[in-house]
Design a protein around this motif. Structure first.
Motif, PDB file in Angstrom:
ATOM      1  N   ASN A   1      -7.474  -2.540   5.374  1.00 42.02           N
ATOM      2  CA  ASN A   1      -7.372  -1.090   5.512  1.00 42.02           C
ATOM      3  C   ASN A   1      -6.764  -0.469   4.250  1.00 42.02           C
ATOM      4  O   ASN A   1      -5.648  -0.807   3.854  1.00 42.02           O
ATOM      5  CB  ASN A   1      -6.506  -0.716   6.717  1.00 42.02           C
ATOM      6  CG  ASN A   1      -7.072  -1.237   8.024  1.00 42.02           C
ATOM      7  OD1 ASN A   1      -8.255  -1.563   8.099  1.00 42.02           O
ATOM      8  ND2 ASN A   1      -6.247  -1.311   9.048  1.00 42.02           N
ATOM      9  N   GLY A   2      -7.494   0.416   3.625  1.00 46.38           N
ATOM     10  CA  GLY A   2      -6.963   1.123   2.459  1.00 46.38           C
ATOM     11  C   GLY A   2      -6.856   0.303   1.192  1.00 46.38           C
ATOM     12  O   GLY A   2      -6.266   0.767   0.205  1.00 46.38           O
ATOM     13  N   LEU A   3      -7.418  -0.908   1.183  1.00 46.56           N
ATOM     14  CA  LEU A   3      -7.277  -1.778   0.011  1.00 46.56           C
ATOM     15  C   LEU A   3      -7.962  -1.185  -1.220  1.00 46.56           C
ATOM     16  O   LEU A   3      -7.405  -1.199  -2.322  1.00 46.56           O
ATOM     17  CB  LEU A   3      -7.854  -3.165   0.329  1.00 46.56           C
ATOM     18  CG  LEU A   3      -7.841  -4.190  -0.811  1.00 46.56           C
ATOM     19  CD1 LEU A   3      -6.444  -4.363  -1.381  1.00 46.56           C
ATOM     20  CD2 LEU A   3      -8.392  -5.532  -0.333  1.00 46.56           C
ATOM     21  N   TYR A   4      -9.154  -0.659  -1.050  1.00 48.94           N
ATOM     22  CA  TYR A   4      -9.898  -0.068  -2.175  1.00 48.94           C
ATOM     23  C   TYR A   4      -9.086   1.064  -2.815  1.00 48.94           C
ATOM     24  O   TYR A   4      -8.877   1.091  -4.029  1.00 48.94           O
ATOM     25  CB  TYR A   4     -11.246   0.449  -1.681  1.00 48.94           C
ATOM     26  CG  TYR A   4     -12.106   1.092  -2.741  1.00 48.94           C
ATOM     27  CD1 TYR A   4     -13.015   0.338  -3.480  1.00 48.94           C
ATOM     28  CD2 TYR A   4     -12.031   2.463  -2.992  1.00 48.94           C
ATOM     29  CE1 TYR A   4     -13.822   0.926  -4.449  1.00 48.94           C
ATOM     30  CE2 TYR A   4     -12.827   3.060  -3.951  1.00 48.94           C
ATOM     31  CZ  TYR A   4     -13.723   2.287  -4.683  1.00 48.94           C
ATOM     32  OH  TYR A   4     -14.513   2.882  -5.637  1.00 48.94           O
TER      33      TYR A   4
ATOM     34  N   ARG B   1     -14.689  -8.766  -2.674  1.00 52.12           N
ATOM     35  CA  ARG B   1     -15.735  -7.758  -2.792  1.00 52.12           C
ATOM     36  C   ARG B   1     -15.136  -6.363  -2.990  1.00 52.12           C
ATOM     37  O   ARG B   1     -15.607  -5.580  -3.808  1.00 52.12           O
ATOM     38  CB  ARG B   1     -16.609  -7.781  -1.538  1.00 52.12           C
ATOM     39  CG  ARG B   1     -17.910  -7.001  -1.644  1.00 52.12           C
ATOM     40  CD  ARG B   1     -18.712  -7.160  -0.367  1.00 52.12           C
ATOM     41  NE  ARG B   1     -18.910  -8.563  -0.048  1.00 52.12           N
ATOM     42  CZ  ARG B   1     -18.860  -9.071   1.181  1.00 52.12           C
ATOM     43  NH1 ARG B   1     -18.609  -8.287   2.210  1.00 52.12           N
ATOM     44  NH2 ARG B   1     -19.069 -10.359   1.390  1.00 52.12           N
ATOM     45  N   ILE B   2     -14.075  -6.055  -2.255  1.00 51.43           N
ATOM     46  CA  ILE B   2     -13.428  -4.748  -2.369  1.00 51.43           C
ATOM     47  C   ILE B   2     -12.800  -4.576  -3.743  1.00 51.43           C
ATOM     48  O   ILE B   2     -12.940  -3.526  -4.385  1.00 51.43           O
ATOM     49  CB  ILE B   2     -12.364  -4.577  -1.260  1.00 51.43           C
ATOM     50  CG1 ILE B   2     -13.044  -4.493   0.111  1.00 51.43           C
ATOM     51  CG2 ILE B   2     -11.514  -3.330  -1.512  1.00 51.43           C
ATOM     52  CD1 ILE B   2     -12.080  -4.537   1.281  1.00 51.43           C
TER      53      ILE B   2
ATOM     54  N   ALA C   1      -7.068  -8.635  11.242  1.00 56.12           N
ATOM     55  CA  ALA C   1      -6.985  -7.540  12.212  1.00 56.12           C
ATOM     56  C   ALA C   1      -5.539  -7.224  12.578  1.00 56.12           C
ATOM     57  O   ALA C   1      -5.148  -6.046  12.657  1.00 56.12           O
ATOM     58  CB  ALA C   1      -7.777  -7.911  13.470  1.00 56.12           C
ATOM     59  N   VAL C   2      -4.743  -8.254  12.795  1.00 55.92           N
ATOM     60  CA  VAL C   2      -3.329  -8.058  13.159  1.00 55.92           C
ATOM     61  C   VAL C   2      -2.579  -7.293  12.070  1.00 55.92           C
ATOM     62  O   VAL C   2      -1.803  -6.372  12.352  1.00 55.92           O
ATOM     63  CB  VAL C   2      -2.637  -9.417  13.424  1.00 55.92           C
ATOM     64  CG1 VAL C   2      -1.113  -9.246  13.497  1.00 55.92           C
ATOM     65  CG2 VAL C   2      -3.150 -10.033  14.715  1.00 55.92           C
TER      66      VAL C   2
ATOM     67  N   LYS D   1       0.820  -1.212   0.000  1.00 54.40           N
ATOM     68  CA  LYS D   1       0.000   0.000   0.000  1.00 54.40           C
ATOM     69  C   LYS D   1       0.862   1.273   0.000  1.00 54.40           C
ATOM     70  O   LYS D   1       0.370   2.360  -0.246  1.00 54.40           O
ATOM     71  CB  LYS D   1      -0.945  -0.003   1.206  1.00 54.40           C
ATOM     72  CG  LYS D   1      -1.976  -1.134   1.142  1.00 54.40           C
ATOM     73  CD  LYS D   1      -2.693  -1.317   2.457  1.00 54.40           C
ATOM     74  CE  LYS D   1      -3.530  -2.580   2.456  1.00 54.40           C
ATOM     75  NZ  LYS D   1      -4.072  -2.931   3.781  1.00 54.40           N
ATOM     76  N   GLN D   2       2.148   1.092   0.270  1.00 56.45           N
ATOM     77  CA  GLN D   2       3.091   2.211   0.205  1.00 56.45           C
ATOM     78  C   GLN D   2       3.763   2.262  -1.172  1.00 56.45           C
ATOM     79  O   GLN D   2       4.901   2.701  -1.306  1.00 56.45           O
ATOM     80  CB  GLN D   2       4.146   2.063   1.305  1.00 56.45           C
ATOM     81  CG  GLN D   2       3.584   1.959   2.711  1.00 56.45           C
ATOM     82  CD  GLN D   2       2.734   3.165   3.091  1.00 56.45           C
ATOM     83  OE1 GLN D   2       3.122   4.297   2.823  1.00 56.45           O
ATOM     84  NE2 GLN D   2       1.590   2.921   3.705  1.00 56.45           N
TER      85      GLN D   2
END
Length: 304
Positions: A211-214, A241-242, A205-206, A73-74
Motif C-alpha cells: 500500500n502506497g509503496l509507489y 515491479r513497483i 496483507a497483514v 512510508k511516514q
C-alpha cells in the motif's frame, strides 16, 4: 548483499542517510561506519524487537543516529521531527529479518508448525494472519492469495480454509500449512514448499506492505539532494515491479502524448538509474545465506 548496497549508496563523511527498514541494524551500522566521523542516520521500523536490537548494535555511534517507531512510508513526519530537510542517501530493505523468521512467537515462517498465526511487523496493531484466515470471506482470501502470492491454487486453498475453520478456529502455522498442502495437486509439490506463496500473501496483507509503496519511492527520491542515491532491496516480484515502475517514471523527461507538437506536462528527468538490471546475490552469498536467492537490488541517483 551488504557490500552491493553500501557501494550503491556511494557513502561519504558528513552525509545524512535514511534507513526505512532498520531491522537488526546491519545496513545502518555500515552506513554510520563508512560515513564517519560526521555522517548521520535517521531510521524507522515498526518492530519493537528490531528497534531494540538495532539501538544496541549502533550504540558505539552515540549521537549520530535516531531510530523512530514508524512505518517508513511516514518519512515526511519522521524527517520533520528529526529536523532533516534533505538526504544524501536512502535504503529500503523489504526482506523479513532472520530474527522475525526464526522467532517462534512471530508466525512468519511456514517451517514453525507450533507458531501462532501472527505475521505482524508491528505487534501493537490489531490485525493478524489469524484474523484474516478465520474471519475474512472466501472471496477476500482468494483475492489476497492471487494478488499478493500469485498463487495458482488460491481458490482451492481458500475453500479448504473456510471448510476447516467451520470445525475449529485455525490458530497455528502448522494448521495452515496442512490445509495448503492438501489443496495443492501432488505433481506441483515437487517445486518446493507449497506454503511459501500463501504465507507471503498473508504477511503482505497483514502489514499492508504494498500500500502506497509507489508514492513512497517517488516521495523519498524527492527528499534526496542532487547526487544522493536510493537503494531498494526487494524479495518478490510484486515489490520489484513497483520499484521498477517508480524508477522508470522518475527517469523520464516528458510524459506527454507523442502526438502533441510540444511538451505541455513540464516533467523533468529526476534520476539516473545506476543499474539497468537489478543486482542479484552471487553464488557465494547464496551458499552462505539462502534467503538472499530472491533478492533484487535497484539503485538510482538524483540528478536535479
Amino acid at each position: 548483499m551488504l557490500e552491493e548496497c553500501m557501494q550503491g549508496l556511494n557513502l561519504k563523511d558528513g552525509g545524512i542517510y535514511f534507513d526505512g527498514t532498520v531491522g537488526g541494524g546491519g545496513h545502518s551500522y555500515e552506513i554510520l561506519r563508512r560515513s564517519s566521523p560526521n555522517g548521520k542516520l535517521i531510521a524507522t521500523d515498526l518492530d519493537d524487537d528490531a528497534i531494540a536490537a538495532a539501538t544496541e548494535r549502533l550504540k558505539e555511534f552515540k549521537d549520530r543516529f535516531e531510530i523512530y517507531k514508524s512505518d517508513y512510508k511516514q518519512y515526511e513526519s519522521v524527517l520533520k521531527e528529526a529536523g532533516v530537510d534533505g538526504l544524501d542517501g536512502v535504503i529500503l530493505d523489504f526482506g523479513v529479518s532472520s530474527h522475525q523468521l526464526d522467532s517462534e512467537d512471530r508466525g512468519f515462517s511456514y517451517m514453525k508448525p507450533n507458531a501462532p498465526l501472527d505475521m505482524r511487523m508491528n505487534k501493537s496493531q490489531p490485525l493478524t494472519a489469524e484474523t484474516i484466515v478465520n474471519e475474512y470471506s472466501r472471496e477476500a482470501i482468494v483475492k489476497i492469495l492471487k494478488e499478493y502470492g500469485e498463487e495458482s491454487f488460491a481458490s482451492s486453498i481458500a475453500s479448504n480454509i473456510v471448510k476447516d475453520r467451520e470445525r475449529k478456529r485455525i490458530t497455528t502455522c502448522g494448521e495452515l500449512v496442512e490445509i495448503i498442502e492438501k489443496s495443492v495437486p501432488y505433481k506441483f509439490k515437487q517445486n518446493g514448499p507449497c506454503a511459501r506463496k500463501s504465507f507471503q500473501a498473508f504477511r503482505i496483507a497483514v502489514n499492508g506492505e504494498l500500500n502506497g509503496l509507489y508514492d513512497c519511492v517517488i516521495g523519498l527520491v524527492g527528499k534526496l539532494k542532487k547526487g544522493g542515491r536510493i537503494a531498494i532491496l526487494t524479495f518478490h516480484s510484486l515489490e520489484d515491479r513497483i520499484v521498477k515502475q517508480a524508477f522508470r517514471y522518475l527517469s523520464l523527461d516528458c510524459i506527454c502524448d507523442k502526438s502533441l507538437p510540444v511538451c505541455v506536462c513540464g516533467k523533468k528527468k529526476e534520476i539516473e538509474i545506476v543499474n539497468a538490471k537489478p543486482i542479484t546475490a552471487d553464488l557465494k552469498e547464496i551458499t552462505v545465506n539462502s534467503r538472499s536467492k530472491c533478492a533484487k537490488l535497484r539503485i538510482a541517483e538524483k540528478i536535479i
